[in-house]
Write a protein that holds these residues in place. Structure first.
Motif, PDB file in Angstrom:
ATOM      1  N   VAL A  41      32.387  -6.435  46.466  1.00 61.19           N
ATOM      2  CA  VAL A  41      32.856  -7.453  47.463  1.00 61.19           C
ATOM      3  C   VAL A  41      32.132  -7.273  48.697  1.00 61.19           C
ATOM      4  CG1 VAL A  41      34.947  -6.415  48.242  1.00 61.19           C
ATOM      5  CG2 VAL A  41      34.871  -8.553  48.207  1.00 61.19           C
ATOM      6  N   THR A  42      31.927  -5.891  49.037  1.00 64.09           N
ATOM      7  CA  THR A  42      31.398  -5.693  50.261  1.00 64.09           C
ATOM      8  C   THR A  42      29.897  -6.008  50.294  1.00 64.09           C
ATOM      9  OG1 THR A  42      30.603  -3.435  49.066  1.00 64.09           O
ATOM     10  CG2 THR A  42      32.428  -3.482  50.720  1.00 64.09           C
ATOM     11  N   ILE A  43      29.394  -6.579  49.245  1.00 58.83           N
ATOM     12  CA  ILE A  43      27.922  -7.031  49.301  1.00 58.83           C
ATOM     13  C   ILE A  43      27.753  -8.234  50.199  1.00 58.83           C
ATOM     14  CG2 ILE A  43      27.815  -8.732  47.316  1.00 58.83           C
ATOM     15  CD1 ILE A  43      25.105  -7.262  46.460  1.00 58.83           C
ATOM     16  N   MET A  44      28.850  -8.923  50.327  1.00 55.93           N
ATOM     17  CA  MET A  44      28.971 -10.070  51.304  1.00 55.93           C
ATOM     18  C   MET A  44      28.777  -9.660  52.658  1.00 55.93           C
ATOM     19  SD  MET A  44      31.757 -13.000  49.482  1.00 55.93           S
ATOM     20  CE  MET A  44      33.031 -11.700  49.158  1.00 55.93           C
ATOM     21  N   MET A  45      28.859  -8.751  53.206  1.00 64.15           N
ATOM     22  CA  MET A  45      28.629  -8.144  54.523  1.00 64.15           C
ATOM     23  C   MET A  45      27.191  -7.986  54.652  1.00 64.15           C
ATOM     24  SD  MET A  45      31.655  -8.401  55.925  1.00 64.15           S
ATOM     25  CE  MET A  45      31.296  -7.516  57.429  1.00 64.15           C
ATOM     26  N   PHE A  46      26.418  -7.805  53.552  1.00 66.20           N
ATOM     27  CA  PHE A  46      24.953  -7.466  53.692  1.00 66.20           C
ATOM     28  C   PHE A  46      24.057  -8.714  53.343  1.00 66.20           C
ATOM     29  CE2 PHE A  46      27.004  -3.480  53.592  1.00 66.20           C
ATOM     30  CZ  PHE A  46      26.059  -2.337  53.908  1.00 66.20           C
ATOM     31  N   PHE A  47      24.518  -9.770  52.691  1.00 65.01           N
ATOM     32  CA  PHE A  47      23.995 -10.844  52.181  1.00 65.01           C
ATOM     33  C   PHE A  47      22.974 -11.469  53.337  1.00 65.01           C
ATOM     34  CE2 PHE A  47      25.896 -11.801  48.019  1.00 65.01           C
ATOM     35  CZ  PHE A  47      25.112 -11.296  47.106  1.00 65.01           C
ATOM     36  N   PRO A  48      23.726 -11.761  54.595  1.00 65.40           N
ATOM     37  CA  PRO A  48      23.021 -12.418  55.550  1.00 65.40           C
ATOM     38  C   PRO A  48      21.568 -11.607  55.981  1.00 65.40           C
ATOM     39  CG  PRO A  48      25.423 -12.331  56.208  1.00 65.40           C
ATOM     40  CD  PRO A  48      25.082 -11.422  54.841  1.00 65.40           C
ATOM     41  N   PHE A  49      21.704 -10.490  55.739  1.00 64.70           N
ATOM     42  CA  PHE A  49      20.557  -9.736  56.539  1.00 64.70           C
ATOM     43  C   PHE A  49      19.398  -9.415  55.347  1.00 64.70           C
ATOM     44  CE2 PHE A  49      24.508  -7.823  58.322  1.00 64.70           C
ATOM     45  CZ  PHE A  49      24.383  -8.274  59.569  1.00 64.70           C
ATOM     46  N   LEU A  50      19.383 -10.353  54.274  1.00 62.92           N
ATOM     47  CA  LEU A  50      18.249 -10.129  53.490  1.00 62.92           C
ATOM     48  C   LEU A  50      16.967 -11.010  54.170  1.00 62.92           C
ATOM     49  CD1 LEU A  50      19.648 -10.981  50.130  1.00 62.92           C
ATOM     50  CD2 LEU A  50      18.307  -8.993  50.468  1.00 62.92           C
ATOM     51  N   ASN A  51      15.924 -10.527  53.945  1.00 62.76           N
ATOM     52  CA  ASN A  51      14.839 -11.225  54.665  1.00 62.76           C
ATOM     53  C   ASN A  51      14.311 -12.387  53.588  1.00 62.76           C
ATOM     54  OD1 ASN A  51      13.739  -9.895  52.227  1.00 62.76           O
ATOM     55  ND2 ASN A  51      12.559  -8.625  53.542  1.00 62.76           N
TER      56      ASN A  51
END
Length: 370
Positions: free
Chosen positions: A200-210
Motif C-alpha cells: 500500500v506504501t507504493i502509492m506514496m512513491f507513484f507520483p515520483f516516477l519519471n
C-alpha cells in the motif's frame, strides 16, 4: 529538498519494492499453518496481492501526481481526512519499528550475541536516516546497488539448499492433504496482508516516477515476481526441513541453511542470511520511514523532510524495543491481532473506500461538465 523535482525510474521502484516485499518475510516465513501446502498459500496470496495492487494502481490513475496522503485529503476533506492521515503516519512508523525489532532479534540470536539490541537497531537507523536525507533519488540509486547483492545471496542460498542430504521434494505431499480450509485460512487475511498488502506504501512513491505510464507495470511486476520468488523459497525450505520443523522454527530459512555441509568442510553460511536480512530491512524500513516522513511533511505543508526524518529516526529506535517484552509476545501480536485485524482496514478497506469515492467524483464531474 524540493519534492517536486525528484524522480525515480520504474526499474528503481521495482527494485525497492521487491526488496520491501521480501524484507523480513523471507527470514520469518509465512503460511506455516497450512503445513506442506505453504507454497500453495503463497501462490494464492500472490493472486490476491495482484487484486490489491490493481486497487492501488486505479487510485493512482484517478488521482495523478498525488501521494496516498494527498488522496485522503482531497477525497475525505479536512475533518475526516486529517485524522486518518495521522493514523496512517503512526501505522507506517509502527511497522518500521517492528521490522527493526525483527532485525535486532535475528542479530542478537545469531552473530552479535553479546551486543545490546539497542546498539544494533540504533546503528542501523543512523545509516538509514543518513541515506534517506539524500532524498528519493538517492534512495532509488541505493536500491539499484543493494538489489543485485540481495538476489545474488538468495541464489547462492537456494543452490546450497539443494545440496542438503535431507532435501526431499516429497515433503510437499500430500497436496491439500488437510483439505482446502487450512490453506484459505492462511491466505486471508494473514499472508495476503503480510507481505503483499504492505505494498500500500507504493502509492506514496507513484507520483515520483519519471514515467507515470509505467506505474501499473512496475506495481504488478513487484507482486507477481515477488510472489513467485517467495513460493520457490518456500518449496526449497519445505523440502529441507519438512512441515513439522518449519512450524517450530523461529527463522526457517536460517534453520535450513544451517544444515548445509559441503564435504564436511564448508558449513555455517549464517553470514549470507544476515547479509540478506540487512538488505531486506534496508528496503522495508526505508520505505516505511520515508512514507511516514513524506506524509507528515504534506500534512503540515513543509517542503523539506530532513528534520522530520531525523525526528523519526529518534522515535523508531526506542519504539522497536517497547513494542513487545519478548520475542514471543512481539511475534504473536504482530502476526496475530495486528496482521489479521488492523492490516485489512489499512491495506484494503480504506483504499477501496477511496476508490469508490474517486469513481463517484469522476462520474459526477463528467456529468456536470456535460
Amino acid at each position: 529538498m524540493e519534492m517536486e523535482k525528484e524522480n525515480i525510474s520504474s526499474l528503481q521502484l521495482f527494485y525497492l519494492f521487491i526488496g520491501f516485499e521480501f524484507g523480513t518475510t523471507i527470514i520469518l516465513g509465512v503460511g506455516e499453518g497450512a503445513r506442506q501446502d505453504e507454497w500453495l498459500v503463497l501462490l494464492i496470496s500472490t493472486l490476491c496481492g495482484l487484486i490489491l495492487m490493481g486497487i492501488y494502481i486505479l487510485l493512482a490513475a484517478l488521482y495523478p501526481n498525488q501521494t496516498f496522503v494527498q488522496m485522503l485529503q482531497v477525497s475525505l476533506g479536512k475533518f475526516l481526512g486529517y485524522p486518518i492521515i495521522v493514523i496512517y503516519i503512526i501505522y507506517f512508523i509502527y511497522i518500521a519499528g517492528r521490522v527493526c525489532r525483527d532485525f535486532g532479534e535475528l542479530m542478537v540470536t545469531t552473530i552479535l550475541v553479546e551486543t545490546p539490541i539497542v546498539v544494533i537497531i540504533g546503528s542501523f537507523m543512523v545509516l538509514m536516516i543518513y541515506c534517506l536525507r539524500g532524498g528519493i533519488e538517492t534512495f532509488g540509486r541505493m536500491g539499484e546497488a543493494v538489489f543485485p547483492l540481495f538476489m545474488f545471496s538468495l541464489g547462492i542460498i537456494w543452490i546450497l539448499l539443494l545440496t542438503v542430504k535431507s532435501f526431499n521434494i516429497s515433503n510437499l505431499t500430500p497436496i491439500l492433504g488437510n483439505g482446502l480450509k487450512p490453506v484459505l485460512t492462511e491466505v486471508f487475511p494473514s499472508v495476503t496482508m503480510f507481505p503483499f498488502g504492505e505494498t500500500v506504501t507504493i502509492m506514496m512513491f507513484f507520483p515520483f516516477l519519471n514515467k507515470k505510464k509505467n506505474a501499473g507495470k512496475a506495481g504488478f511486476a513487484v507482486i507477481l515476481i515477488g510472489g513467485i520468488l517467495l513460493t520457490i523459497n518456500s518449496v526449497l525450505i519445505l523440502s529441507v526441513l519438512g512441515p513439522e520443523i518449519i512450524q517450530e522454527a523461529q527463522f526457517p530459512l536460517l534453520s535450513a541453511t544451517r544444515l548445509v555441509s559441503i564435504a564436511d568442510f564448508l558449513e555455517r553460511f549464517d553470514a549470507i542470511i544476515i547479509l540478506m536480512m540487512v538488505a531486506g530491512v534496508f528496503f522495508k524500513v526505508g520505505i516505511y520511514t520515508y512514507s511516514a516522513a513524506l506524509g507528515l511533511s504534506q500534512l503540515i505543508k513543509v517542503n523539506t523532510m530532513k528534520s522530520i526524518l531525523l525526528g523519526l529516526g529518534t522515535i523508531i529506535t526506542p519504539l522497536s524495543l517497547l513494542i513487545g517484552n519478548n520475542l514471543v509476545s512481539f511475534l504473536e501480536f504482530g502476526l496475530g491481532f495486528f496482521n489479521n485485524k488492523v492490516q485489512p482496514i489499512m491495506q484494503l478497506l480504506i483504499p477501496l473506500l477511496l476508490l469508490c469515492i474517486g469513481f463517484i467524483r469522476k462520474k459526477f464531474l463528467t456529468s456536470k461538465n456535460n
